[in-house]
Scaffold this active site. Sequence first.
Site, short mmCIF file in Angstrom:
data_model
loop_
_atom_site.label_atom_id
_atom_site.label_comp_id
_atom_site.label_asym_id
_atom_site.label_seq_id
_atom_site.Cartn_x
_atom_site.Cartn_y
_atom_site.Cartn_z
N SER A 61 28.97 74.61 -48.13
CA SER A 61 28.62 75.23 -49.41
C SER A 61 28.21 74.23 -50.48
O SER A 61 27.27 73.48 -50.29
CB SER A 61 29.81 76.08 -49.86
OG SER A 61 29.46 76.82 -50.98
N HIS A 62 28.95 74.22 -51.57
CA HIS A 62 28.61 73.38 -52.72
C HIS A 62 29.14 71.96 -52.59
O HIS A 62 28.92 71.14 -53.47
CB HIS A 62 29.20 74.03 -53.98
CG HIS A 62 30.67 74.32 -53.80
ND1 HIS A 62 31.11 75.29 -52.93
CD2 HIS A 62 31.76 73.75 -54.32
CE1 HIS A 62 32.43 75.31 -52.94
NE2 HIS A 62 32.86 74.38 -53.77
N ASP A 98 23.34 76.69 -54.75
CA ASP A 98 24.15 75.64 -54.13
C ASP A 98 23.63 75.26 -52.75
O ASP A 98 22.54 75.66 -52.35
CB ASP A 98 25.62 76.09 -54.04
CG ASP A 98 25.80 77.24 -53.08
OD1 ASP A 98 24.83 77.99 -52.87
OD2 ASP A 98 26.91 77.39 -52.53
N ASP A 101 24.20 80.62 -51.61
CA ASP A 101 24.88 81.87 -51.97
C ASP A 101 25.38 81.89 -53.41
O ASP A 101 25.68 82.95 -53.95
CB ASP A 101 26.00 82.22 -50.96
CG ASP A 101 27.04 81.15 -50.82
OD1 ASP A 101 26.94 80.12 -51.51
OD2 ASP A 101 27.97 81.34 -50.00
N ARG A 102 25.48 80.73 -54.04
CA ARG A 102 25.95 80.71 -55.43
C ARG A 102 24.77 80.64 -56.40
O ARG A 102 23.68 80.24 -56.02
CB ARG A 102 26.84 79.49 -55.67
CG ARG A 102 28.09 79.51 -54.84
CD ARG A 102 29.00 78.37 -55.24
NE ARG A 102 30.25 78.45 -54.50
CZ ARG A 102 31.39 77.95 -54.91
NH1 ARG A 102 31.45 77.32 -56.07
NH2 ARG A 102 32.49 78.07 -54.19
N THR A 128 40.39 86.14 -54.14
CA THR A 128 39.26 85.23 -54.03
C THR A 128 38.77 85.16 -52.59
O THR A 128 39.57 85.04 -51.67
CB THR A 128 39.69 83.83 -54.50
OG1 THR A 128 39.99 83.92 -55.89
CG2 THR A 128 38.60 82.80 -54.28
N ASP A 158 24.18 76.15 -49.64
CA ASP A 158 23.78 77.18 -48.69
C ASP A 158 23.17 78.40 -49.34
O ASP A 158 22.94 79.42 -48.68
CB ASP A 158 24.96 77.59 -47.81
CG ASP A 158 26.12 78.16 -48.60
OD1 ASP A 158 26.31 77.76 -49.76
OD2 ASP A 158 26.84 79.02 -48.06
N LYS A 206 27.47 86.65 -50.87
CA LYS A 206 26.91 86.47 -52.19
C LYS A 206 25.52 85.86 -52.04
O LYS A 206 25.22 85.25 -51.01
CB LYS A 206 27.82 85.63 -53.07
CG LYS A 206 28.27 84.30 -52.48
CD LYS A 206 29.37 83.74 -53.35
CE LYS A 206 29.77 82.34 -52.93
NZ LYS A 206 30.85 82.30 -51.93
#
Length: 542
Positions: free
Chosen positions: A112-113, A276, A280-281, A343, A278, A375
């Site tokens: 991810s991020h 980000d 999704d953010r 979460t 991948d 997301k």
Amino acid sequence: MISVKSCDPFEGQKPGTSGLRKKTRVFMQPDYLETFVQSTFDAIGGLAGKRLVVGGDGRYFNRDAIQTILRMAAANGAAEVIVGQGGLLSTPAASNLIRKNKTDGGLILSASHNPGGIDADFGIKYNISNGGPAPEGITDAIFENTKSIREYKTLTTADIDLGAIGQQTLGDMTVTVVDPVVDYAQLMGQLFSFEKIKALLAGGFAVRFDAMHAVTGPYATYILEDLLGAPKGTVINGVPSEDFGKGHPDPNPIWAKPLVDEVMSDNGPDFAAASDGDGDRNMILGKGIYVTPSDSLAVLAANIHLAPGYTSGLAGIARSMPTSRAADEVAKSLGVQCYETPTGWKFFGNLLDDGRVTICGEESAGTGSDHVREKDGLWAVLLWLNILAERQTSVTDIMNSHWQAFGRHYYSRHDYEAIDSEIANTLMADIVAQLDSLSGTKAARLTIADANQFAYDDPVDGSISRNQGLRLFFEGGARAVLRLSGTGTEGATLRVYLERFEAPNGDLNMDPQAALKDVIDAVADLTQLQTRTGRNAPDVIT
Ligand code: G16
């Protein structure tokens, strides 16, 4: 069949919110990735005759990991694996491909991020046939399997050419290499009025999108520049690199500071956004303004009917517990339910599948809808642009009018990163031990009205998830939440979420940190976290 040497990918700890995330060199150890992958295949009842989607965010080790997974999938009897060209798929695009092709699931490679590179981070997670992250029943089974696995299945074959679109064969399995962008772009074209956004951009509305050298580069360039006609250069840092240009692909005001500086300057763009590793953010900015993810969820929910894919309005809204309660006000005014979940995007899956909610969001820069089960960073950007095109006004005006209608939930998250795990766990345990006696206690200038640990009863499948964050409710309505991150790869990250509501007739234009000072001081007083962690200040404030 290969025997597994001693290998415990989770190191005795259950997986966090997003599968397995570790240092890249850890993943590169012999049998490490293989242990996770075989444990996953076994957890879903084997792979015989099944079809999967596989892709990742392009970080270091992505391609090698994909070749390993392909060989193992073939050896385990899979019928087909669909892979993004070059091994690339953004997380929402992977979710879309799983749904569109009705595959049995998919493996997504990303941390991810978190930064990428041989000395940075890598990750993998399994998504189920609805396109969403595996629920706890499956992640628990994967975890259990990793403790007892003795062997895995693979083939000895040459690498598949991931650059060549089309079908190839690996053992008895078909590998279908697809363009990673087109299906996703098509879906976006069905949800949003590309004509209206095109007209907005043609009228000189300036947009800047920072792909942060990560996977959204090709998606954003194709959609924003090629399809919607934004000028070349609208997308910056648009070529995915294995180490994200040595940056930290986390779309927040700290890691995307150059973009924030640009948008805050006099001749900055009208609208800016970042995504980000991948994809999704998302981070949303307007000229001179940063929109918190919690506020963004509320604004998108209040205006989503302006986009063609959502003209019939919302079935309901869902937000993770630490996300501000701004979306609750919108739900109230629309007469729909707002669900509060732990979460982790996986908790939205049942609500979306059951048709109870249309839009979901999290304070950690995630927003999405029932179009996929992840997301979706670019989706949020395009929805914002569609709303701006319809309302013909600025981001600042949209925010001000939203706060004037619903009030403002001042919000901030303070992160203490890579702290000693024992210190973090003891700090949390000490508060838990006092929870029952905290009501009525003074903390700096505030009085605690209630304190508890969040538990979630899933209304669809009846499962219960306990211990999902410590909540402190203060007299007067302010709230603080304390939670240990499930996505870090070093020590523990303590997140402190701070929130205070200001009614529509109150002061709606304060600096958030000043507006939240009493809550910040109350948490410091109650937990002594700065003394205990040895930090004078949070490492990251968003
Ligand atoms: C993952 C999950 C998100 C969740 C986040 C929490 O995000 O997909 O749903 O909000 O973790 O992170 P933490 O536990 O560190 O607060 P991502 O974007 O890292 O996949």
